[in-house]
Design an enzyme around this catalytic site. Structure first.
Site, short mmCIF file in Angstrom:
data_model
loop_
_atom_site.label_atom_id
_atom_site.label_comp_id
_atom_site.label_asym_id
_atom_site.label_seq_id
_atom_site.Cartn_x
_atom_site.Cartn_y
_atom_site.Cartn_z
N LYS A 52 43.44 34.97 37.26
CA LYS A 52 43.52 34.80 38.11
C LYS A 52 43.83 34.04 38.73
CE LYS A 52 41.04 39.33 37.95
NZ LYS A 52 40.15 40.61 37.90
N GLN A 96 33.73 39.34 38.57
CA GLN A 96 34.36 39.82 37.20
C GLN A 96 33.35 40.87 36.25
OE1 GLN A 96 37.96 38.93 36.81
NE2 GLN A 96 37.41 41.35 35.02
N ASP A 119 38.65 43.53 45.33
CA ASP A 119 38.75 43.79 44.34
C ASP A 119 38.76 45.85 45.03
OD1 ASP A 119 39.18 43.69 41.56
OD2 ASP A 119 36.91 42.82 41.56
#
Ligand code: NDP
Length: 293
Positions: A52, A96, A119
């Site tokens: 990412k 994450q 997200d």
């Protein structure tokens, strides 16, 4: 049979984003800034986060990585989330997953400002998505929708089966494909481990989304001629022929299913490569305040 080339589409989208970032900068605008919070040293999470950060660099975003050891307290993570929420320089951020057991994932997700939740895991974004309102859509379903759109695959009135009902893949893609829009307007059946007559349901479907995490589960005799097959599954298995000693297998037995399909995604190189691009797109949308004006 047409192969849905996720790699090619992902690279095109990255170029589009990079061009837009250049324009924003040329006009004196602020460089989009994505932050990632990584707790611990889980191998897969480290790889995802590194990917990412690298993707951010490729398209000209600024990125910030906040790292903590496994034994960090939940309060510290929540405090970091709060700081990122209030930092005007950060357009969007992700925490994450998975987090260590002593940290509540739902508490952390709910602490994220929905406006920065690139997200798309926050209940507000999921709720807005269900209602068909502008929302950050999570990476994998957004990637699938983008592939369908770029290949102009018809979905209206089609019978679609989604196998797997997880909150991050199966459930959201089943909702998106049943929305009154394109891609959408499909008649969606959401299946899971308790579904009866699964093979018959799959066989009756024009579009098959396999997201159950069982390698090569979907076989040729379960698929009708001309079906569109989207393989979300990724399972790492040992291999004697690859350098790494591992290879990735999808939920579809590709070699035997592909000849029967009108479209099919490969694994790897299909849905998986789209996920980072979806995150970049969401970050750009956040920077431009397009979801929450
Ligand atoms: P989960 O394990 O959270 O969910 C699996 C789902 O499949 C569950 O709903 C389960 O049913 C259902 N299921 C399991 N076995 C069967 C079966 N025999 N018949 C019917 N349904 C079954 O998985 P995820 O959604 O997180 O991931 C699914 C796959 O997609 C994995 O291989 C994962 O690695 C991959 N993945 C890929 C991504 C990408 O970017 N390409 C991103 C995320 C995941 P029940 O609810 O009844 O238990």
């Amino acid at each position: 049979m047409l192969l849905i080339d996720g790699k090619k589409i992902a690279s095109e989208i990255k170029q589009e984003i990079a061009r837009e970032v250049q324009q924003i900068k040329a006009q004196g605008g602020k460089t989009p800034h994505l932050a990632a919070v990584l707790v611990g040293h889980d191998g897969a999470s480290e790889t995802y986060v590194a990917g990412k950060v690298k993707a951010c660099e490729e398209v000209g975003f600024t990125s910030t990585l906040v790292r903590y050891e496994d034994d960090i307290s939940e309060a510290t993570v929540l405090n970091t989330v709060n700081e990122l929420n209030n930092n005007p320089d950060i357009d969007g951020f992700i925490v994450q997953l998975p987090l260590p057991d002593h940290i509540s994932e739902s508490k952390v997700i709910e602490a994220i400002d929905p406006k920065k939740d690139v997200d798309g895991f926050h209940p507000v974004n999921l709720g807005r998505m269900v209602l068909g309102m502008p929302a950050f859509i999570s990476a994998t379903p957004a990637g699938i929708i983008e592939l369908i759109r770029r290949y102009e695959i018809p979905t209206s009135g089609k019978n679609c089966v989604v196998v797997g009902r997880s909150n991050i893949v199966g459930k959201p893609i089943s909702i998106l494909l049943s929305q009154k829009t394109y891609p959408g307007d499909a008649t969606v059946t959401l299946c899971h481990s308790r579904t009866r007559n699964l093979n018959e349901i799959i066989k009756a479907s024009d579009i098959i989304i396999a997201a159950l995490g069982k390698p090569e589960f979907v076989r040729a005799d379960m698929v009708r001629e001309g079906a569109v097959v989207i393989d979300v599954g990724i399972t790492r298995v040992k291999s004697e022929v690859t350098k790494s000693g591992w290879k990735l297998i999808g939920d579809v037995k590709f070699d035997e299913v592909a000849p029967k399909c009108s479209y099919i995604t490969p694994v790897p190189g299909g849905v998986g490569v789209m996920t980072i691009v979806s995150l970049l797109k969401n970050t750009l949308l956040a920077a431009k305040c397009e979801i929450y004006p």
